[in-house]
Design a protein around this motif. Sequence first.
Motif, PDB file in Angstrom:
ATOM      1  N   PRO A   1       0.796  -1.239   0.000  1.00 18.04           N
ATOM      2  CA  PRO A   1       0.000   0.000   0.000  1.00 18.04           C
ATOM      3  C   PRO A   1       0.822   1.279   0.000  1.00 18.04           C
ATOM      4  N   GLY A   2       2.150   1.158  -0.129  1.00 19.10           N
ATOM      5  CA  GLY A   2       3.023   2.295   0.143  1.00 19.10           C
ATOM      6  C   GLY A   2       3.328   2.255   1.628  1.00 19.10           C
ATOM      7  N   VAL A   3       4.585   2.120   1.978  1.00 18.24           N
ATOM      8  CA  VAL A   3       4.971   1.775   3.350  1.00 18.24           C
ATOM      9  C   VAL A   3       5.926   2.814   3.923  1.00 18.24           C
ATOM     10  N   VAL A   4       5.681   3.246   5.143  1.00 18.84           N
ATOM     11  CA  VAL A   4       6.634   4.105   5.851  1.00 18.84           C
ATOM     12  C   VAL A   4       7.926   3.309   6.034  1.00 18.84           C
ATOM     13  N   SER A   5       9.052   3.887   5.651  1.00 18.55           N
ATOM     14  CA  SER A   5      10.281   3.102   5.619  1.00 18.55           C
ATOM     15  C   SER A   5      11.484   3.899   6.109  1.00 18.55           C
ATOM     16  N   HIS A   6      12.625   3.217   6.144  1.00 14.75           N
ATOM     17  CA  HIS A   6      13.917   3.802   6.445  1.00 14.75           C
ATOM     18  C   HIS A   6      13.891   4.616   7.746  1.00 14.75           C
ATOM     19  N   ARG A   7      14.374   5.847   7.717  1.00 11.58           N
ATOM     20  CA  ARG A   7      14.468   6.646   8.943  1.00 11.58           C
ATOM     21  C   ARG A   7      13.089   6.922   9.547  1.00 11.58           C
ATOM     22  N   SER A   8      12.103   7.135   8.695  1.00 10.97           N
ATOM     23  CA  SER A   8      10.757   7.382   9.221  1.00 10.97           C
ATOM     24  C   SER A   8      10.236   6.166   9.969  1.00 10.97           C
ATOM     25  N   ALA A   9      10.506   4.969   9.438  1.00  7.59           N
ATOM     26  CA  ALA A   9      10.083   3.744  10.124  1.00  7.59           C
ATOM     27  C   ALA A   9      10.838   3.586  11.437  1.00  7.59           C
ATOM     28  N   ALA A  10      12.127   3.894  11.434  1.00  8.75           N
ATOM     29  CA  ALA A  10      12.901   3.790  12.677  1.00  8.75           C
ATOM     30  C   ALA A  10      12.319   4.694  13.754  1.00  8.75           C
ATOM     31  N   ARG A  11      11.906   5.885  13.359  1.00 12.54           N
ATOM     32  CA  ARG A  11      11.304   6.798  14.343  1.00 12.54           C
ATOM     33  C   ARG A  11      10.001   6.227  14.895  1.00 12.54           C
ATOM     34  N   LEU A  12       9.156   5.665  14.029  1.00 18.99           N
ATOM     35  CA  LEU A  12       7.888   5.100  14.502  1.00 18.99           C
ATOM     36  C   LEU A  12       8.115   3.909  15.422  1.00 18.99           C
TER      37      LEU A  12
ATOM     38  N   ASP B   1      17.789  11.568  12.567  1.00 17.36           N
ATOM     39  CA  ASP B   1      17.012  12.667  12.011  1.00 17.36           C
ATOM     40  C   ASP B   1      16.036  12.093  10.998  1.00 17.36           C
ATOM     41  N   ALA B   2      14.780  12.515  11.067  1.00 20.98           N
ATOM     42  CA  ALA B   2      13.775  12.026  10.118  1.00 20.98           C
ATOM     43  C   ALA B   2      12.942  13.189   9.610  1.00 20.98           C
ATOM     44  N   ASP B   3      13.635  14.285   9.269  1.00 22.99           N
ATOM     45  CA  ASP B   3      12.931  15.468   8.776  1.00 22.99           C
ATOM     46  C   ASP B   3      12.287  15.204   7.419  1.00 22.99           C
ATOM     47  N   VAL B   4      12.897  14.333   6.635  1.00 25.23           N
ATOM     48  CA  VAL B   4      12.319  13.926   5.357  1.00 25.23           C
ATOM     49  C   VAL B   4      11.530  12.645   5.590  1.00 25.23           C
ATOM     50  N   MET B   5      10.263  12.641   5.187  1.00 25.77           N
ATOM     51  CA  MET B   5       9.406  11.470   5.366  1.00 25.77           C
ATOM     52  C   MET B   5       9.658  10.489   4.228  1.00 25.77           C
TER      53      MET B   5
ATOM     54  N   ALA C   1      13.087  -5.330   8.577  1.00 25.14           N
ATOM     55  CA  ALA C   1      13.188  -4.706   7.259  1.00 25.14           C
ATOM     56  C   ALA C   1      13.760  -3.299   7.357  1.00 25.14           C
ATOM     57  N   THR C   2      13.428  -2.583   8.422  1.00 25.88           N
ATOM     58  CA  THR C   2      13.959  -1.232   8.612  1.00 25.88           C
ATOM     59  C   THR C   2      15.470  -1.262   8.774  1.00 25.88           C
TER      60      THR C   2
ATOM     61  N   HIS D   1      23.721   2.070   3.673  1.00 26.38           N
ATOM     62  CA  HIS D   1      25.012   2.334   4.310  1.00 26.38           C
ATOM     63  C   HIS D   1      24.912   3.500   5.293  1.00 26.38           C
ATOM     64  N   LEU D   2      23.879   3.436   6.134  1.00 28.21           N
ATOM     65  CA  LEU D   2      23.783   4.376   7.255  1.00 28.21           C
ATOM     66  C   LEU D   2      25.064   4.286   8.071  1.00 28.21           C
ATOM     67  N   ASP D   3      25.567   5.412   8.548  1.00 27.06           N
ATOM     68  CA  ASP D   3      26.832   5.384   9.285  1.00 27.06           C
ATOM     69  C   ASP D   3      26.733   4.453  10.483  1.00 27.06           C
ATOM     70  N   GLY D   4      27.868   3.855  10.826  1.00 27.78           N
ATOM     71  CA  GLY D   4      27.901   2.802  11.835  1.00 27.78           C
ATOM     72  C   GLY D   4      27.357   3.217  13.186  1.00 27.78           C
ATOM     73  N   GLY D   5      27.635   4.450  13.606  1.00 32.54           N
ATOM     74  CA  GLY D   5      27.166   4.880  14.916  1.00 32.54           C
ATOM     75  C   GLY D   5      25.662   4.934  15.004  1.00 32.54           C
ATOM     76  N   HIS D   6      25.010   5.467  13.979  1.00 31.06           N
ATOM     77  CA  HIS D   6      23.550   5.530  13.998  1.00 31.06           C
ATOM     78  C   HIS D   6      22.939   4.148  13.815  1.00 31.06           C
ATOM     79  N   LEU D   7      23.530   3.330  12.939  1.00 32.81           N
ATOM     80  CA  LEU D   7      23.014   1.970  12.782  1.00 32.81           C
ATOM     81  C   LEU D   7      23.167   1.195  14.082  1.00 32.81           C
ATOM     82  N   ALA D   8      24.265   1.417  14.788  1.00 33.91           N
ATOM     83  CA  ALA D   8      24.484   0.736  16.056  1.00 33.91           C
ATOM     84  C   ALA D   8      23.380   1.069  17.059  1.00 33.91           C
ATOM     85  N   SER D   9      22.963   2.331  17.099  1.00 35.37           N
ATOM     86  CA  SER D   9      21.916   2.710  18.051  1.00 35.37           C
ATOM     87  C   SER D   9      20.580   2.063  17.682  1.00 35.37           C
ATOM     88  N   VAL D  10      20.316   1.942  16.377  1.00 36.84           N
ATOM     89  CA  VAL D  10      19.081   1.291  15.935  1.00 36.84           C
ATOM     90  C   VAL D  10      19.102  -0.181  16.308  1.00 36.84           C
ATOM     91  N   VAL D  11      20.210  -0.853  16.023  1.00 37.04           N
ATOM     92  CA  VAL D  11      20.327  -2.284  16.319  1.00 37.04           C
ATOM     93  C   VAL D  11      20.273  -2.532  17.821  1.00 37.04           C
TER      94      VAL D  11
END
Length: 240
Positions: free
Chosen positions: A88-99, A106-110, A150-151, A159-169
């Motif tokens: 249906p069109g899916v919220v993804s990437h940084r926006s999904a991480a925020r949700l 930063d998720a200023d761009v949806m 999937a996010t 290739h999100l920088d390692g520090g930010h990917l580390a915080s997500v993981v």
Amino acid sequence: MRSGNKLIDLADLAASQWGLFTTAQARAIGFSAQRIARLADHGTIERLRHGVYRISGAPSVPHEQLRAAWLLIKPAVATGERLDADHPGVVSHRSAARLHDLGDLDADVMEFAVAGRKQSRLTDVRYRIARAGRDRWTLLDGLPVSTVLATIDDLAADHLDGGHLASVVRDAVTTNLVDTDDLIAALGQHAHKYGITPGDGAGLLDRLLTEAGIPESTLALSRRLVAGGTAADIAATVSP
């Protein structure tokens, strides 16, 4: 159709979409652009962004701008109909991480994953071509959102920088939002991008958790679990 009935139909439509509706949806039930403008001038409806309105009196909901931008992916199609589709069109990437409340990005761009190539004229909206799989998204507060796994996969593929990917993981693992074996498999596809032996998802996971500040004693146990074939228990070992 009488004017009062049209307003009821519009209110019913909005009630199924967090109190929101698009200009295209309103036109489909008989509202002209001039009538929509008059309703906004009189305070009957409120403009959220170009092409999306809220029924006045409807409560504001979390991530309202994100919901409005999602409606605009297919502005003439009602939410219920879209959610019945495979993609249906899916919220993804940084926006999904925020949700999902993962990391500190930063998720200023949806960001949205869509089935085919699509461009946006809006500076705060970005479309990506979706990777196949109904198992890659889930409903979160009524919005279709990339799953946690999937996010992480999408962010690592970018290739999100390692520090930010580390915080997500870290947040995904310590809150048990992802199966660790599946996470290792997903990270293995991107290990080489982060200076790890290609395919070594466990090695990349270890590096990310180290970078995120997980204690060495906990990581040592995690390494033994991976070696012993019980990687699914890692989440329990790194819980706060």
